[in-house]
Design an enzyme around this catalytic site. Structure first.
Site, PDB file in Angstrom:
ATOM      1  CE  LYS A  83      16.445  32.759  67.468  1.00  0.00           C
ATOM      2  NZ  LYS A  83      17.343  33.003  68.455  1.00  0.00           N
TER       3      LYS A  83
HETATM    4  O1  G3P Z   1      20.899  33.728  69.640  1.00  0.00           O
HETATM    5  C1  G3P Z   1      22.197  33.405  69.760  1.00  0.00           C
HETATM    6  C2  G3P Z   1      22.958  33.341  68.402  1.00  0.00           C
HETATM    7  O2  G3P Z   1      22.652  34.666  67.902  1.00  0.00           O
HETATM    8  C3  G3P Z   1      24.009  32.617  68.365  1.00  0.00           C
HETATM    9  O3  G3P Z   1      25.222  33.348  68.801  1.00  0.00           O
HETATM   10  O4  G3P Z   1      27.537  33.641  69.746  1.00  0.00           O
HETATM   11  O5  G3P Z   1      26.233  31.809  70.510  1.00  0.00           O
HETATM   12  O6  G3P Z   1      26.792  31.737  67.996  1.00  0.00           O
HETATM   13  P1  G3P Z   1      26.602  32.508  69.315  1.00  0.00           P
END
Ligand code: G3P
Length: 221
Positions: A83
């Site tokens: 990533k």
């Molecule tokens: O990998 C985490 C990404 O999907 C972000 O998720 O819910 O922290 O915005 P969130």
């Protein structure tokens, strides 16, 4: 649609892998930190559980170190997808490591232009952050539709990986909009499997079944 689990929690990964419902896993530095374990150990363990793409993220912000980290991380396991965040240095790192054959997940993407450039540079996956966009009064679902159109217009092989899936509606809308993949937190994936009406109907069927004389239920004894 590919379904990835968005967590570094080993118990949750084992839980959903045993159901056969997940094709891969995504992590980020925050998700790994939450587990309080060594990065390499966690990533290795995830790769031993799930035979599919496992995203692990670089932590540097300058392209030279991003590239070094990407090379190291990619060597942990054949299924690793590195990533890389959507910054100017991130594009630079992406263009180099993609040419080396390293699989990539270009992440923290908020616009169709970012997604277009990442596809041009050969990203394997591009991750629009849907929940975070919606939280900022911008339609995450529109972004997926735009990405799907652009990738189709130019025959890009890059996959749209819908991320920041904070509820089940986001997942359904991502699927309808043409996302190739969604990465879903464990609690949201559990909600997708279940519906209270299913339980009510099933309990009703089984109630009548068990009221039947036992001799007539012999097939199951
Ligand atoms: O990998 C985490 C990404 O999907 C972000 O998720 O819910 O922290 O915005 P969130």
């Amino acid at each position: 649609m590919e379904i990835f689990l968005d967590t570094a929690n080993i118990d949750e990964i084992k839980r959903f892998a045993s159901i056969g419902i997940i094709n891969g896993v995504t992590t980020n530095p925050a998700l790994i930190a939450k587990e309080g374990k060594n990065f390499r150990d966690v990533v290795n363990e995830i790769c031993s559980i799930i035979d599919g793409p496992v995203s692990a993220e670089v932590i540097s912000k300058d392209f030279k170190n991003m590239i070094e980290e990407a090379r190291k991380i990619s060597k942990i396991h054949k299924n690793i997808v590195v990533k890389i965040p959507a910054t100017e240095d991130g594009y630079k790192a992406l263009s180099i490591v993609a040419k080396e054959g390293i699989k990539t997940n270009f992440t923290i993407v908020y616009t169709a232009n970012q997604a277009l450039l990442a596809a041009k540079l050969g990203a394997t996956y591009v991750s629009p952050f849907i929940g975070r966009l919606d939280a900022n009064s911008t339609s995450g679902n529109n972004l997926i539709q735009e990405m799907a159109t652009i990738y189709k217009n130019y025959n890009f092989n890059t996959k749209i990986l819908a991320a920041s899936m904070r509820n089940v509606i986001y997942v359904k809308e991502a699927a309808l909009a043409g996302a190739h993949t969604a990465t879903i937190p464990p609690d949201v994936l559990a909600q997708m499997m279940n519906n209270e009406l299913t339980n009510v109907a099933l309990d009703g069927f089984l109630k009548l079944w068990y009221e039947l004389d036992e001799s007539k239920r012999e097939y199951f004894n």
